[in-house]
Write a protein that holds these residues in place. Sequence first.
Motif, mmCIF file in Angstrom:
data_model
loop_
_atom_site.group_PDB
_atom_site.id
_atom_site.type_symbol
_atom_site.label_atom_id
_atom_site.label_comp_id
_atom_site.label_asym_id
_atom_site.label_seq_id
_atom_site.Cartn_x
_atom_site.Cartn_y
_atom_site.Cartn_z
ATOM 1 N N ARG A 200 25.232 5.129 4.964
ATOM 2 C CA ARG A 200 24.983 5.458 3.556
ATOM 3 C C ARG A 200 24.163 4.371 2.853
ATOM 4 N NH1 ARG A 200 29.975 6.504 0.027
ATOM 5 N NH2 ARG A 200 28.271 7.021 -1.429
ATOM 6 N N TRP A 201 24.084 3.196 3.460
ATOM 7 C CA TRP A 201 23.538 2.046 2.741
ATOM 8 C C TRP A 201 22.247 1.532 3.380
ATOM 9 C CZ3 TRP A 201 25.873 2.952 -1.390
ATOM 10 C CH2 TRP A 201 27.237 3.265 -1.427
ATOM 11 N N ILE A 202 21.611 0.585 2.710
ATOM 12 C CA ILE A 202 20.328 0.057 3.169
ATOM 13 C C ILE A 202 20.527 -0.704 4.479
ATOM 14 C CG2 ILE A 202 18.388 -1.446 2.571
ATOM 15 C CD1 ILE A 202 19.264 -1.140 -0.384
ATOM 16 N N ASP A 203 19.627 -0.501 5.419
ATOM 17 C CA ASP A 203 19.631 -1.273 6.663
ATOM 18 C C ASP A 203 19.105 -2.684 6.352
ATOM 19 O OD1 ASP A 203 18.783 -2.429 9.197
ATOM 20 O OD2 ASP A 203 18.973 -0.424 10.032
ATOM 21 N N PRO A 204 19.783 -3.739 6.843
ATOM 22 C CA PRO A 204 19.285 -5.096 6.611
ATOM 23 C C PRO A 204 17.827 -5.283 7.023
ATOM 24 C CG PRO A 204 21.479 -5.194 7.569
ATOM 25 C CD PRO A 204 21.063 -3.755 7.590
ATOM 26 N N GLU A 205 17.387 -4.545 8.034
ATOM 27 C CA GLU A 205 15.995 -4.650 8.478
ATOM 28 C C GLU A 205 15.018 -4.207 7.380
ATOM 29 O OE1 GLU A 205 14.795 -5.991 11.166
ATOM 30 O OE2 GLU A 205 16.671 -6.325 12.240
ATOM 31 N N SER A 206 15.437 -3.241 6.573
ATOM 32 C CA SER A 206 14.576 -2.780 5.487
ATOM 33 C C SER A 206 14.417 -3.856 4.420
ATOM 34 C CB SER A 206 15.141 -1.499 4.871
ATOM 35 O OG SER A 206 15.200 -0.470 5.840
ATOM 36 N N VAL A 207 15.514 -4.549 4.123
ATOM 37 C CA VAL A 207 15.436 -5.654 3.165
ATOM 38 C C VAL A 207 14.563 -6.771 3.736
ATOM 39 C CG1 VAL A 207 16.736 -7.348 1.818
ATOM 40 C CG2 VAL A 207 17.718 -5.081 2.246
ATOM 41 N N ALA A 208 14.718 -7.037 5.042
ATOM 42 C CA ALA A 208 13.898 -8.070 5.681
ATOM 43 C C ALA A 208 12.417 -7.726 5.587
ATOM 44 C CB ALA A 208 14.319 -8.237 7.144
ATOM 45 N N THR A 209 12.079 -6.452 5.776
ATOM 46 C CA THR A 209 10.679 -6.022 5.682
ATOM 47 C C THR A 209 10.115 -6.308 4.295
ATOM 48 O OG1 THR A 209 10.970 -4.301 7.357
ATOM 49 C CG2 THR A 209 9.136 -4.023 5.829
ATOM 50 N N ALA A 210 10.880 -5.976 3.263
ATOM 51 C CA ALA A 210 10.428 -6.207 1.893
ATOM 52 C C ALA A 210 10.324 -7.699 1.588
ATOM 53 C CB ALA A 210 11.378 -5.526 0.908
ATOM 54 N N LEU A 211 11.313 -8.462 2.041
ATOM 55 C CA LEU A 211 11.306 -9.905 1.789
ATOM 56 C C LEU A 211 10.102 -10.575 2.455
ATOM 57 C CD1 LEU A 211 14.425 -12.218 1.968
ATOM 58 C CD2 LEU A 211 12.252 -12.945 2.910
ATOM 59 N N LEU A 212 9.821 -10.194 3.691
ATOM 60 C CA LEU A 212 8.693 -10.801 4.401
ATOM 61 C C LEU A 212 7.360 -10.407 3.771
ATOM 62 C CD1 LEU A 212 9.845 -10.504 8.120
ATOM 63 C CD2 LEU A 212 9.751 -12.544 6.703
#
Length: 232
Positions: A200-212
């Motif tokens: 149901r929630w954001i995958d940490p990899e998606s946050v990593a993509t945005a952060l990078l």
Amino acid sequence: MAVMATHVITGAGSGIGAAVARRLHERGDGLVLHARDAGRARELAAAFPGAATLVGDLADPDRLSWALSHQSPPDRVDSLLHIAGVVDLGPVGDLTPRTWHHQLNVNLIAPAELTRLLLPQLRAAQGHVVFVNSGAGLNASANWSAYAASKHGLKALADSLRQEEHAHGVRVTSVYPGRTAGPMQVKVHSQEGREYDPARWIDPESVATALLAALDLPRDAEVNDLTIRPGR
């Protein structure tokens, strides 16, 4: 020949921090991974071969300066990524000073102190400070007062730092993820008395993509605030 970038990362053991560290490690950047104790440092060094470690307890920010003075902080810091965090929910009527102090220390005061200690290296490299904040850093809900206060404070820290360091070429980004799958979300659901479904929630990899993406932005621009919400 390009100089390899060096990133200091807190919270690299799990969740968003682990995803970011893995991506930076895979592309050959230098990592300096913060660990709360020597045992954790050994685990991180084994997980990321070639990475250096810095040991210090974020829950005791008064001692971080002493801890770093007995180690060898990196000579160059291209980015300082504050990703570690703790959460403990409860109504204001039940929260004790111990609970408040723990969240404020780890989520706000320790990032401020680590930034202070590494600011000379960040200035020299015209580096980047990234604060992984939270949706709770923008809006506070019932039972989230202490955590949200620490994250509202983190926003203030980032905003002030950005204005102070602009002339030195240091970029500052706040990232505000919504609920992200990982150990912290497991604890939150347990405290809320709800069943946890990571899908149901954001995958940490998606946050990593945005952060990078913010980290890799060309020097003519800067991402100040980046809000990420579940797409489902």
